[in-house]
Design an enzyme around this catalytic site. Structure first.
Site, mmCIF file in Angstrom:
data_model
loop_
_atom_site.group_PDB
_atom_site.id
_atom_site.type_symbol
_atom_site.label_atom_id
_atom_site.label_comp_id
_atom_site.label_asym_id
_atom_site.label_seq_id
_atom_site.Cartn_x
_atom_site.Cartn_y
_atom_site.Cartn_z
ATOM 1 C CE LYS A 13 -0.914 1.839 9.635
ATOM 2 N NZ LYS A 13 0.018 3.097 9.676
ATOM 3 N NE ARG A 88 -2.323 4.977 3.933
ATOM 4 C CZ ARG A 88 -1.443 3.910 3.944
ATOM 5 N NH1 ARG A 88 -1.646 2.521 4.150
ATOM 6 N NH2 ARG A 88 -0.144 4.147 3.621
ATOM 7 N NE ARG A 122 9.378 2.811 8.602
ATOM 8 C CZ ARG A 122 8.012 2.987 8.325
ATOM 9 N NH1 ARG A 122 7.159 2.339 9.200
ATOM 10 N NH2 ARG A 122 7.584 3.395 7.153
ATOM 11 N NE ARG A 153 8.125 2.175 3.586
ATOM 12 C CZ ARG A 153 6.801 1.885 4.293
ATOM 13 N NH1 ARG A 153 6.520 1.260 5.078
ATOM 14 N NH2 ARG A 153 5.958 3.011 3.752
ATOM 15 N NE ARG A 164 4.854 7.419 4.226
ATOM 16 C CZ ARG A 164 5.688 6.789 4.732
ATOM 17 N NH1 ARG A 164 6.967 7.344 4.690
ATOM 18 N NH2 ARG A 164 5.349 5.757 5.640
HETATM 19 P P1 AMP Z 1 2.591 1.873 3.940
HETATM 20 O O1 AMP Z 1 3.587 1.146 3.894
HETATM 21 O O2 AMP Z 1 1.204 1.491 4.408
HETATM 22 O O3 AMP Z 1 2.956 3.204 4.582
HETATM 23 O O4 AMP Z 1 1.981 2.376 2.410
HETATM 24 C C1 AMP Z 1 3.193 2.895 1.531
HETATM 25 C C2 AMP Z 1 2.431 3.468 0.258
HETATM 26 O O5 AMP Z 1 1.849 2.438 -0.196
HETATM 27 C C3 AMP Z 1 1.424 4.715 0.849
HETATM 28 O O6 AMP Z 1 2.323 5.956 0.968
HETATM 29 C C4 AMP Z 1 0.622 4.631 -0.621
HETATM 30 O O7 AMP Z 1 1.236 5.216 -1.559
HETATM 31 C C5 AMP Z 1 0.531 3.074 -0.784
HETATM 32 N N1 AMP Z 1 -0.716 2.462 -0.223
HETATM 33 C C6 AMP Z 1 -0.655 1.469 0.695
HETATM 34 N N2 AMP Z 1 -1.812 1.364 1.082
HETATM 35 C C7 AMP Z 1 -2.855 1.969 0.311
HETATM 36 C C8 AMP Z 1 -4.232 1.889 0.344
HETATM 37 N N3 AMP Z 1 -4.948 1.583 1.118
HETATM 38 N N4 AMP Z 1 -4.661 3.076 -0.695
HETATM 39 C C9 AMP Z 1 -3.866 3.621 -1.408
HETATM 40 N N5 AMP Z 1 -2.579 3.668 -1.299
HETATM 41 C C10 AMP Z 1 -1.885 2.727 -0.377
#
Ligand code: AMP
Length: 211
Positions: A13, A88, A122, A153, A164
């Site tokens: 993404k 989400r 990654r 990360r 996740r």
């Molecule tokens: P990502 O970079 O999109 O994989 O997001 C990393 C982490 O941020 C996720 O595992 C969640 O803990 C938090 N996060 C990101 N977007 C959301 C969302 N829309 N709702 C809740 N938590 C989020």
């Protein structure tokens, strides 16, 4: 053009979002990036988000929705935006409907067998956010694009990735059906092919869509 980018963690993404935002002159809004920046700066939101992100769990909806609602009022969203990582779950999608008008949802389907290795291997650039995989870096620790330092990360480890992916399957995947019913889903298939291949397919559809 206001878009959502849907897909499991590791589906690509972030990479596609950068390319889409650049081509169509729209803002890339990643809730994950917003949380990581807040955690780094040690803000109140960051302190709250830290424990959730480290466990691979969702940050509470009220906090996340309030951040996005505010972000969409910024001037730079006037020309359009691409939401990456939001919504989400169904509650967030319903909330979004109350303050935004979405034109399309780019959904990247991918074989989940590929994701654990992709995410655990990654490496991300601290400066520009470009993603790499250790297997192709040959020991290099800096970004080809901007020379920034690459890092792993904190949530890209087997245990957190497992959590996740479970959260994605239980809470986020139902959004495909939610947006299909609204006639907004644009389906694509991610693979091990270079990101440019998938972007070519997305571009072919969005070019017509953007007219
Ligand atoms: P990502 O970079 O999109 O994989 O997001 C990393 C982490 O941020 C996720 O595992 C969640 O803990 C938090 N996060 C990101 N977007 C959301 C969302 N829309 N709702 C809740 N938590 C989020």
């Amino acid at each position: 053009m206001n878009l959502i980018l849907l897909g499991a963690p590791g589906a690509g993404k972030g990479t596609q979002a950068t390319k889409i935002a650049e081509r169509y002159g729209i803002v890339h809004i990643s809730t994950g990036d917003i949380f990581r920046a807040n955690i780094k700066m040690g803000t109140e939101i960051g302190l709250l988000a830290k424990s959730y992100t480290e466990q691979g769990l969702l940050v509470p909806d009220e906090v996340t929705c309030a951040i996005v609602k505010d972000r969409l009022t910024w001037e730079d969203c006037q020309k359009g935006y691409l939401l990456d990582g939001f919504p989400r779950n169904l509650y967030q999608a319903e909330q979004l409907d109350t303050f935004a008008k979405i034109d399309g949802v780019v959904n990247i389907n991918i074989d989940h067998k590929l994701l654990m290795d992709r995410l655990c291997g990654r490496r991300v650039c601290k400066e520009c956010g470009e993603s790499y995989h250790v297997s192709t870096l040959g020991g290099k620790t800096t970004c080809d694009r901007c020379g920034g330092e690459l890092y792993q990360r904190k949530d890209d480890n087997p245990e957190t990735v497992g959590a996740r992916l479970a959260v994605y399957n239980e809470q986020t995947a139902p959004l495909i059906d939610y947006y299909s019913k609204k006639g907004l889903i644009l389906n694509f298939t991610g693979s091990e092919a270079p990101a440019e291949v998938l972007f070519g397919e997305i571009k072919a559809v969005l070019d017509k869509f953007a007219k």
